[in-house]
Scaffold this motif. Structure first.
Motif, PDB file in Angstrom:
ATOM      1  N   ALA A 140      85.830  64.438  21.413  1.00  0.00           N
ATOM      2  CA  ALA A 140      84.682  63.546  21.269  1.00  0.00           C
ATOM      3  C   ALA A 140      83.513  64.297  20.650  1.00  0.00           C
ATOM      4  CB  ALA A 140      84.291  62.988  22.637  1.00  0.00           C
TER       5      ALA A 140
ATOM      6  N   LEU B  18      75.074  60.679  23.815  1.00  0.00           N
ATOM      7  CA  LEU B  18      76.353  61.334  23.540  1.00  0.00           C
ATOM      8  C   LEU B  18      77.471  60.307  23.340  1.00  0.00           C
ATOM      9  CD1 LEU B  18      76.126  64.314  26.072  1.00  0.00           C
ATOM     10  CD2 LEU B  18      75.810  64.393  23.595  1.00  0.00           C
TER      11      LEU B  18
ATOM     12  N   SER C 117      83.648  57.072  29.930  1.00  0.00           N
ATOM     13  CA  SER C 117      84.640  56.090  29.513  1.00  0.00           C
ATOM     14  C   SER C 117      84.156  54.688  29.831  1.00  0.00           C
ATOM     15  CB  SER C 117      85.974  56.346  30.219  1.00  0.00           C
ATOM     16  OG  SER C 117      85.835  56.107  31.600  1.00  0.00           O
ATOM     17  N   GLY C 118      84.947  53.716  29.505  1.00  0.00           N
ATOM     18  CA  GLY C 118      84.584  52.330  29.751  1.00  0.00           C
ATOM     19  C   GLY C 118      83.869  51.766  28.532  1.00  0.00           C
ATOM     20  N   HIS C 119      82.820  50.995  28.787  1.00  0.00           N
ATOM     21  CA  HIS C 119      82.132  50.306  27.701  1.00  0.00           C
ATOM     22  C   HIS C 119      81.127  51.207  26.992  1.00  0.00           C
ATOM     23  CE1 HIS C 119      83.357  46.355  29.805  1.00  0.00           C
ATOM     24  NE2 HIS C 119      84.134  46.585  28.771  1.00  0.00           N
ATOM     25  N   VAL C 120      81.631  52.218  26.337  1.00  0.00           N
ATOM     26  CA  VAL C 120      80.783  53.041  25.468  1.00  0.00           C
ATOM     27  C   VAL C 120      81.493  53.156  24.129  1.00  0.00           C
ATOM     28  CG1 VAL C 120      79.622  54.368  27.259  1.00  0.00           C
ATOM     29  CG2 VAL C 120      81.837  55.138  26.410  1.00  0.00           C
ATOM     30  N   ARG C 121      80.721  53.488  23.124  1.00  0.00           N
ATOM     31  CA  ARG C 121      81.315  53.496  21.793  1.00  0.00           C
ATOM     32  C   ARG C 121      82.141  54.750  21.541  1.00  0.00           C
ATOM     33  NH1 ARG C 121      78.236  53.417  17.359  1.00  0.00           N
ATOM     34  NH2 ARG C 121      76.353  54.128  18.378  1.00  0.00           N
ATOM     35  N   ARG C 122      81.766  55.863  22.191  1.00  0.00           N
ATOM     36  CA  ARG C 122      82.474  57.110  21.934  1.00  0.00           C
ATOM     37  C   ARG C 122      82.960  57.721  23.249  1.00  0.00           C
ATOM     38  NH1 ARG C 122      78.822  58.153  18.180  1.00  0.00           N
ATOM     39  NH2 ARG C 122      77.493  58.992  19.811  1.00  0.00           N
ATOM     40  N   PRO C 123      83.952  57.123  23.883  1.00  0.00           N
ATOM     41  CA  PRO C 123      84.415  57.727  25.142  1.00  0.00           C
ATOM     42  C   PRO C 123      84.939  59.137  24.886  1.00  0.00           C
ATOM     43  CG  PRO C 123      85.948  56.038  24.377  1.00  0.00           C
ATOM     44  CD  PRO C 123      84.754  55.958  23.470  1.00  0.00           C
ATOM     45  N   GLY C 124      84.732  60.013  25.833  1.00  0.00           N
ATOM     46  CA  GLY C 124      85.247  61.373  25.651  1.00  0.00           C
ATOM     47  C   GLY C 124      84.554  62.351  26.582  1.00  0.00           C
ATOM     48  N   ASN C 125      84.871  63.620  26.393  1.00  0.00           N
ATOM     49  CA  ASN C 125      84.302  64.679  27.227  1.00  0.00           C
ATOM     50  C   ASN C 125      83.103  65.313  26.538  1.00  0.00           C
ATOM     51  OD1 ASN C 125      86.120  64.679  29.447  1.00  0.00           O
ATOM     52  ND2 ASN C 125      87.694  65.536  28.096  1.00  0.00           N
TER      53      ASN C 125
ATOM     54  N   CYS D   5      91.162  58.177  29.707  1.00  0.00           N
ATOM     55  CA  CYS D   5      90.270  57.044  29.490  1.00  0.00           C
ATOM     56  C   CYS D   5      89.595  57.143  28.131  1.00  0.00           C
ATOM     57  CB  CYS D   5      89.208  56.984  30.574  1.00  0.00           C
ATOM     58  SG  CYS D   5      89.817  57.461  32.196  1.00  0.00           S
ATOM     59  N   ASP D   6      89.643  58.341  27.531  1.00  0.00           N
ATOM     60  CA  ASP D   6      89.042  58.485  26.211  1.00  0.00           C
ATOM     61  C   ASP D   6      89.877  57.780  25.141  1.00  0.00           C
ATOM     62  OD1 ASP D   6      90.984  60.335  26.882  1.00  0.00           O
ATOM     63  OD2 ASP D   6      90.141  61.973  25.708  1.00  0.00           O
TER      64      ASP D   6
ATOM     65  N   ILE E 105      90.640  51.048  35.950  1.00  0.00           N
ATOM     66  CA  ILE E 105      89.354  50.464  35.540  1.00  0.00           C
ATOM     67  C   ILE E 105      89.020  50.701  34.061  1.00  0.00           C
ATOM     68  CG2 ILE E 105      86.880  50.380  36.020  1.00  0.00           C
ATOM     69  CD1 ILE E 105      87.574  51.471  38.824  1.00  0.00           C
ATOM     70  N   SER E 106      88.960  51.982  33.671  1.00  0.00           N
ATOM     71  CA  SER E 106      88.473  52.265  32.322  1.00  0.00           C
ATOM     72  C   SER E 106      89.356  51.629  31.261  1.00  0.00           C
ATOM     73  CB  SER E 106      88.392  53.773  32.103  1.00  0.00           C
ATOM     74  OG  SER E 106      87.355  54.306  32.891  1.00  0.00           O
TER      75      SER E 106
ATOM     76  N   LEU F 152      88.957  47.832  31.223  1.00  0.00           N
ATOM     77  CA  LEU F 152      87.706  47.420  30.583  1.00  0.00           C
ATOM     78  C   LEU F 152      87.895  47.316  29.070  1.00  0.00           C
ATOM     79  CD1 LEU F 152      85.084  49.623  32.510  1.00  0.00           C
ATOM     80  CD2 LEU F 152      85.392  47.149  32.700  1.00  0.00           C
ATOM     81  N   ARG F 153      88.914  48.018  28.568  1.00  0.00           N
ATOM     82  CA  ARG F 153      89.142  48.026  27.126  1.00  0.00           C
ATOM     83  C   ARG F 153      90.457  47.324  26.761  1.00  0.00           C
ATOM     84  NH1 ARG F 153      85.279  52.117  25.133  1.00  0.00           N
ATOM     85  NH2 ARG F 153      86.219  52.010  23.061  1.00  0.00           N
TER      86      ARG F 153
ATOM     87  N   LEU G 184      81.394  63.281  17.448  1.00  0.00           N
ATOM     88  CA  LEU G 184      79.945  63.121  17.504  1.00  0.00           C
ATOM     89  C   LEU G 184      79.294  63.916  16.369  1.00  0.00           C
ATOM     90  CD1 LEU G 184      77.418  62.128  19.031  1.00  0.00           C
ATOM     91  CD2 LEU G 184      77.575  64.165  20.435  1.00  0.00           C
TER      92      LEU G 184
END
Lengths: 840, 423, 226
Positions: C217, B269, B245-253, C171-172, C136-137, C140-141, C221
């Motif tokens: 996710a 990923l 999570s955070g500053h990524v384009r595809r947050p997730g598991n 957070c996703d 936090i997460s 950040l967004r 992907l």
């Protein structure tokens, strides 16, 4: 014993003792805040006791580390010191450091530990929290939340010792604070203990606030004589005034706790209402006089009455005073009429059998027995500190608790089983229980007579049997007076005699009830439960009657007002009215004295008294004066001795110590005791080397049963109890006065509904002779068919009623009835007038 | 895409209706349970030990050994599933429970068999109401199908399963805090020893496992412990569901095989930071883990490698922070979180988190000197190792790491604010 | 039907308290009682006597059922408080008293428990409760900006209770909210206004952002790789 090394010092300690305690054995102190063994298992919350133990990677909390052989501990190493200084620094972040205006200053663990283990500086420069302070937590306790270091001692106490669950921690983390539900005050019978537990000045006694500094005061060991629990106390004295009462930890008596009465009723020592000068009744009114006049008055009256005098003793009267009183009555005045308990006299044989050391349980036994049976008493009211002890046994040692009482008990929620029987049917209940234990056919009849179902008694019996053999029975005065044989049969059925850890503790009515009986203040026993030198002694009911009909002329009251404290107030009203002389030792003008006393001697408080008293478990404890006599108060033993002397007899030596020695040699149960041996902790006389078995082996074991209690339509049975707050000292102590009881009429919800009464409604309760007023309290736990009222109120106590059935009506309906009656009378009167007029 | 493995836990995650027992069974569900129940308790533990599975909740304790600690004998024993997923950045259990509740139930029954437990509880954080509803429905189905209850599938095992919802307290993810909370108290951690394996829930022997740990167990039983151990790297066997999570384009598991380079997870990923941004720092295992920087992106993602790099795998939650974000903001968020969640029972955590926040606020407000950084670093050292549980350390470690790694930035901030105030 | 009826349980109590200022500390901790003394006129808060406390039958049943689920009835403290809160709209003193009465514990015990956990409302709450994750997460967004716009949208009205919350485990879908315990996210510009509007109109808020509808996710992907 194992050996460990602490700071390079070899320390011997029992294995698995907590390191914080073990270090003390080597004279090494490890600082603690949250750790307090009295509160149970350590919690390791404050982190003050971090120490370094070789072989362990992290620092360990000494409060929760069990010592092992060969352990090497460093409490002052660099690592340990850094951590200890860090914890002090953390704790002081939010502490105001207002020591100069803090009551705790000078006796404050936080001060001491900061000085001893802190770093001496703080790097915290942010603004501290500021709150309003102090705030009332209750009428007795002030809370200063700025000072609180969140050690949780007080809330753990409320939850795990007193088990009242009223004082709790609210919120979380740095917002946490100690408080209660929705701003309710923390009022509970043992609330004051949190003041002593608090290691900072966050919880302070409101009556003690700003009264003294530790360097102004002296401590004096004493015993609380306000109830039979006889807790050990330490009095804080400044300028001959008692300013505070603290617990003086005695594992075998009080476990280090006090009830709020014991803690705060010291105020009654120094109030204006207290009687501090002799008084005589003159022209119908009581007035203060000098000692000579009062003594002469008393002697004259006693001489006139001769053998037609009776004496009652109670309250905190000592063994020595009891002994002198019995000598005065029996030997000097020639009267056998002596009593120290309100009920009928137990037969001497039974009393001796019940006093057999083989049947005696001690207070700690309550904590470690397999089962405790609370029988026809309410420990919380009758000997409060035992309530805490019983809870401790249940909570920490798995004791199975059984409660058999007429009224709901505070211990019900922690009991394995409870049983309700009809008021004053304790002996029938015991016979039923005996029958159930013996699987005897007598059970049905006895249970019926006790007003309880046989099934319930069977359940109780099987529960007791299943719990184990070490059974401790705690019984009340009512049962004792009713039928000693029943108790003996029960002890027999449970095979208690001689079993270690098992036995019985009888809670007497008076604080020193056991001692007074043992020194011979009984109608049928002399000192040491011997055959009395004079026979034919009357019990209190007979004394009241004899005073009423003139067979007795005078009454000598040592610390008791029968009108207030004894059953059948109507008989006593008449008895006192008819008595030509009533001589009383008293501290407060209770109703019977106000109206009937002819001579009053001021009583000593326990802080002024010297002598010995005997705990319900046989522990003879020593009272030592902590302050000089207030005003004209004199030693009561001296007054008794002086009366004897003026009547021409020497009834005892002329010093308190010699008198105690006289007591120990006269009362053979106490043979071998000395004041030195009693020291600060007392001695249970049963533990004396001398084979002083009181029993002569007589056992009578046939049941005497009354007819089963009947219900009368529109009426309920009368039950009564004496609240913990019943004493006159409570009302006289300004801080405690809010707790002084007023009459409450406890009803079960169905009874209240059937009688058409609401909770909180004012009612009139009446039997065929008298009525009293009270406020309805509907309780879910109240047994159906019985109304419970308070005894021993200054006025309006349940003793005024005889029962067994009472009518309860709302004040409103009674007043309406009276108004209707009045109206009818007036109408009739008017008619008569009318007819008279017309006749004219 | 090299980072992808043949997923175990997430294999069927996109299967429609997987939360229904029929679909789960059709996909092979509850077969592992049948297999486990045919095995002895010891054999199940042996498979778990052979698998090398380490707890997925944060501490990484070997799961098989933990199950073996419970005393034998015919007394009430408890299994508690820790579904109080509250570590910032972590959301794997949420998705697993929501999509595949029966896999969790299957894992619970297998673990109960291994531990000899007869009562099981799922402690799910109160905020997961949707997931609680799904689990409740799944429990009803599993009970009806005979997977829970008396003599499960004809075996000796009897097990009750109760779903217990928390009510919003991070500390209840700490196992002893969780036990107190499950007993109806404030969720304060307990002193250890005694450890829960001997004296846990209601003073009885208790095994506590994380959702993902339990959900891995059916797979271990199915494929065999030895085969599972071949996945991943030595000391960190198997697969792991990582929340990014955070500053990524595809947050997730993402389910990965342990030991792959962290860069693959963050970039391949999760898509890496948005265009024209760079990774400034990242929490590899939830906010309790000391932060790592761009330099550490090639550290293999497994327990031992991350520990060697000065951080930890924790709950397997990567929070990526890009170069536009001031470290002070992250530090303040982090410290405030722990202050809010400190239970308040022990002194260093309660006061240390509070003090740290106050110092950071002062730095933010421009009323600080570089000496405050020294004090703040020292306060973190005074917290670490001195608390009752790990919550205090969980703040002190990341804050300490931020001061150590970004001291220059903190000082520059302090200086610029001082200059601003002078001007 | 009286307005009190239509407004749901606890309405009158909430009205009564609406005007009273309830202090909040800067960090949003609820009802600090540090400055409050005990009211010495009140009786001590012992275990409530069942003869004197009326507990709504539905609430009683719910709590009793919860107690029966555990080996020790005390474990039902959280379910009991939740039930009382649902019934009264918040954990009012009356709600806690009723729960304590059924559980046979002191209201103090339950208050202590309730104040420990973030999800119990210890002051009158609105009809809708919105948690905004500002950990936090999410921050950040853009969670802090989201909170600010929600705050502006809700305004002075008390029908919606808006609360900062620590990591909600989603957070996703950052930045995200939990509306009456249902998760939605990620919220973009304009979604705050829409959320408040939907709630006030009695509609399901921002339905297409519900977490339940979101693909994993991994599937995203895969889609992208195709």
């Amino acid at each position: 014993m194992i050996t460990l090394s602490v700071d390079g010092r070899e320390v011997q300690a029992p294995e698995n003792m907590m390191l914080a305690d073990a270090a003390k054995l080597g004279d090494i102190e490890i600082p603690v805040f949250c750790y307090e063994p009295k509160l149970g298992e350590p919690v390791g919350a404050c982190r003050m006791c971090l120490v370094e133990i070789e072989g362990m990677p992290k620092l360990q909390t000494a409060c929760s580390t069990a010592v092992k052989d060969g352990m090497v501990v460093h409490t002052r190493s660099e690592r340990a010191s850094v951590a200890q200084q860090a914890v002090v620094e953390f704790l002081l972040i939010n502490h105001p450091l207002d020591c100069p205006v803090c009551d705790k200053g000078g006796e404050c663990p936080l001060q001491d530990i900061t000085f001893g283990w802190g770093g001496g500086i703080s790097r915290f420069i942010e603004p501290k929290r500021h709150f309003r302070k102090p705030l009332e937590l209750s009428p007795l306790i002030a809370i200063d939340r700025e000072r609180c270091i969140l050690c949780y001692r007080c809330v753990r106490y409320s939850q795990e010792v007193a088990e009242d669950y009223q004082l709790v921690l609210l919120e979380r983390g740095e917002h946490s604070f100690v408080g209660t539900f929705d701003g309710h005050p923390y009022v509970a019978p043992f609330s004051g203990n949190i003041i002593e537990l608090c290691p900072v000045g966050a919880l302070t006694s409101r009556p003690y606030r700003f009264r003294a500094r530790p360097w102004d005061i002296e401590g004096a060991g004493s015993i609380c004589t306000l109830c039979p629990a006889q807790c050990n106390t330490s009095l804080t004295v400044r300028d001959e005034r008692v300013l505070r009462v603290l617990a003086r930890d005695h594992h075998e008596v009080d476990d280090g706790w006090l009830c709020d009465k014991g803690r705060f009723a010291y105020q009654a020592i120094h109030v204006d209402e207290r009687i501090t000068e002799p008084m005589i009744r003159d022209g119908g009114l009581l007035r203060s006089v000098g000692w000579e006049r009062a003594l002469a008055e008393a002697v004259g009256a006693l001489q006139r009455a001769g053998s037609k005098v009776a004496a009652l003793a109670g309250g905190g009267a000592t063994n020595e005073e009891g002994l002198l009183l019995s000598r005065l009555l029996r030997d000097v005045l020639g009267s056998p009429h002596l009593a120290s308990s309100p009920g009928a006299a137990v037969s001497l044989a039974h009393w001796r059998a019940l006093s057999d050391p083989a049947l005696a349980a001690s207070v700690p036994d309550l904590e470690f027995a397999h089962a405790v049976l609370v029988l026809d008493c309410e420990p919380l009211d009758d000997a409060p500190i035992l309530d805490l002890r019983i809870r401790k046994g249940v909570r920490r040692h798995g004791v199975r608790l059984f409660v058999a009482s007429p009224r709901a008990s505070a211990l019900d929620p922690v009991s394995a089983a409870k049983l309700r029987f009809a008021p004053e049917r304790g002996s029938e209940l015991v016979w039923a229980l005996v029958a159930a234990l013996r699987r005897d056919s007598a059970l049905e009849d006895a249970a019926r007579a006790a007003g309880v179902s046989a099934t319930e008694v069977k359940k109780l019996a099987s529960g007791l049997r299943a719990a184990g053999k070490e059974v401790v029975i705690v019984y009340g005065e009512q049962l004792l007076s009713a039928d000693g044989a029943a108790l003996l049969a029960l002890a027999d059925a449970l095979a208690l005699a001689g079993r270690s850890g098992a036995g019985m503790i009888g809670i007497p009515d008076a604080a020193n009830g056991r001692g007074l009986r043992e020194v011979g203040v009984m109608p049928n026993a002399g000192p040491g439960l011997s055959r009395p030198t004079r026979s034919g002694g009357r019990d209190p009911a007979a004394i009241a009657k004899a005073l009423g009909n003139g067979e007795l002329a005078a009454l000598y009251l040592l610390g008791v007002d029968p009108l207030r404290s004894y059953p059948d107030g109507q008989a006593w009203e008449r008895g006192l009215e008819e008595a030509t002389t009533v001589i009383a030792h008293a501290s407060f003008l209770t109703k019977g004295l106000r109206e009937h006393a002819t001579v009053i001697f001021p009583s000593e408080s326990s802080a002024e008294k010297e002598g010995t008293i005997t705990h319900p478990d046989g522990r003879v404890q020593r009272l030592r004066p902590a302050i000089g006599h207030v005003d004209e108060v004199r030693s009561e033993w001296r007054i008794l001795r002086e009366l004897g002397r003026m009547l021409g007899a020497s009834i005892g030596p002329d010093s308190a110590a010699a008198l105690s020695a006289d007591l120990f040699s006269t009362v053979d149960l106490y043979a071998g005791l000395t004041l030195e041996r009693l020291a600060g902790h007392g001695v249970r006389w049963q533990e004396q080397a001398a084979e002083s078995s009181a029993s002569d082996g007589t056992r009578v074991a046939s049941a005497k049963l009354r007819r089963p209690p009947r219900q009368q339509s529109g009426k309920v049975l009368l039950g009564s109890y004496r609240s913990i707050w019943a004493g006159p000292e409570v009302k006289a102590s300004p801080a405690l006065a809010f707790l002084a009881p007023s009459q409450r009429v406890e009803l079960s919800p169905p009874d209240a509904a059937a009688l058409g009464l609401r909770h909180d409604e004012q009612v009139v309760v009446s039997d065929d002779h008298a009525d009293i007023r009270g406020r309805v309290v509907v309780r879910d736990s109240a047994p159906a068919g019985t109304a419970f009222l308070e005894r021993e109120l200054d006025d309006n106590g349940a003793n005024a009623l005889r029962g067994p059935h009472v009518r309860i009506r709302s004040v409103q309906s009674v007043e309406a009835e009276a108004a209707a009656l009045l109206a009818a009378q007036q109408e009739a009167l008017a008619e008569i007038e009318q007819s008279e007029v017309s006749a004219l | 895409m090299s980072a992808a493995v043949k997923p175990l836990l997430l294999r069927d995650i996109d299967e429609p209706g997987l939360s229904d027992i029929a679909v789960y069974e059709r996909r092979g569900g509850y077969k592992a349970l049948r297999k486990a129940l045919a095995m002895t308790q010891e054999a199940v533990i042996a498979e778990l030990e052979a698998s090398g599975l380490r707890g997925r909740g944060g501490a990484g304790f070997p799961a098989g050994r933990k199950a073996s600690f419970l005393p034998k004998g015919d007394i009430d024993k408890y299994l508690v599933c820790n579904a109080d997923e509250s570590e910032p950045g972590t959301f794997k259990d949420r998705e697993l429970m929501q999509k595949s509740p029966h896999m969790l139930i299957e894992g619970i029954v297998i673990a109960a068999h291994a531990a000899g437990a007869n009562h099981a509880f799922i402690y799910i954080r109160g905020e997961y109401e949707e997931q609680a509803r799904i689990l409740d429905a799944a429990i009803v189905q599993a009970r009806a199908a005979g997977y829970i209850g008396r003599r499960i599938l004809g075996s000796e095992l009897s097990l009750s399963l109760v779903l217990h919802r928390g009510a919003g307290a991070y500390i209840c993810g700490e196992e002893t805090g969780l036990l107190d909370s499950l007993e109806g108290k404030r969720g304060n951690p307990r002193l250890k020893p005694p450890f829960p394996a001997l004296q846990g829930l209601y003073q009885g022997p208790t095994l506590i496992n994380n959702v993902e740990t339990l959900m891995t167990m059916p797979h271990i039983i199915s494929m065999g412990g030895k085969k599972y151990a071949k996945l991943g790297v030595s000391g960190s066997s198997g697969t792991k569901v990582v929340s990014v999570s955070g500053h990524v384009r595809r947050p997730g598991n993402y389910e990965i095989e342990l030991g792959i380079p962290s860069r693959q997870i963050i970039f391949d990923l999760a898509g890496g930071p948005p265009p024209s941004r760079k990774v400034k720092m990242w929490f590899p295992g939830g906010s309790s883990a000391p932060v790592l920087t761009a330099k550490d992106l090639d550290v293999p993602y497994d327990f031992d490698s991350l520990a060697k790099a000065g951080s930890m795998l924790g709950s397997g939650a990567i929070i990526v922070i890009d170069d536009k974000t001031p470290v002070l903001d992250v530090a303040l968020k982090t410290a405030k979180f722990y202050r809010h969640e400190s239970c308040g029972k022990c002194t260093p955590c309660r006061e240390g988190t509070n003090w740290t926040v106050k110092m950071l606020e002062r730095i933010e407000a421009g009323d600080a000197t570089p000496m405050d950084l020294d004090i703040m670093a020292s306060v973190q050292e005074h917290i670490i190792g001195n608390c009752l549980c790990v919550l205090g350390d969980a703040m002190a470690m990341p804050i300490g790491s931020m001061i150590a790694k970004f001291r220059g930035e903190f000082e520059a901030h302090i200086q610029s604010r001082q200059l601003a105030s002078v001007a | 039907m009286s307005p009190a009826d239509s407004a749901g349980p606890g309405f009158e109590y909430r009205q009564e308290l609406a005007g009273r200022e309830i202090p909040r500390s800067r960090e949003g901790s609820r009802t600090p009682g540090w400055d409050e003394p005990a009211d010495l006129e009140k009786d001590p808060a012992e275990v409530p006597d069942p003869a004197l406390v009326d507990v709504p039958a539905k609430l009683r049943t719910e709590i009793e059922k919860a107690m029966a689920r555990y080996p020790d009835r005390h474990s039902a403290a959280l379910p009991a408080l939740r039930a009382a809160q649902d019934h009264h709209g918040w954990c009012s003193p009356q709600a806690i008293l009723e729960a304590a009465c059924v559980m046979r514990v002191t209201p103090g015990y339950l208050t202590s428990v309730a104040t420990f956990y973030d999800m119990f409302e210890l002051q009158p709450a609105g009809e809708n409760i919105v948690y905004v994750c500002t950990n936090i997460s999410c921050s950040l967004r853009g969670a802090d900006e989201l909170y600010a716009s929600l705050e502006a949208e809700v305004g002075e009205r008390r029908d919606i209770t808006l609360r900062h919350f620590e990591c909600l485990g989603a957070c996703d879908i950052a930045p995200m909210v939990s509306v009456d315990h249902v998760y939605y996210g990620p919220l973009g510009k304009g979604d705050a206004k829409r959320l408040v509007g939907d709630l006030r109109a009695g509609r399901e808020p921002i339905p297409e952002l519900a977490l339940a509808l979101r693909a994993t996710a991994a599937s995203e992907l895969r889609k992208e790789q195709k």
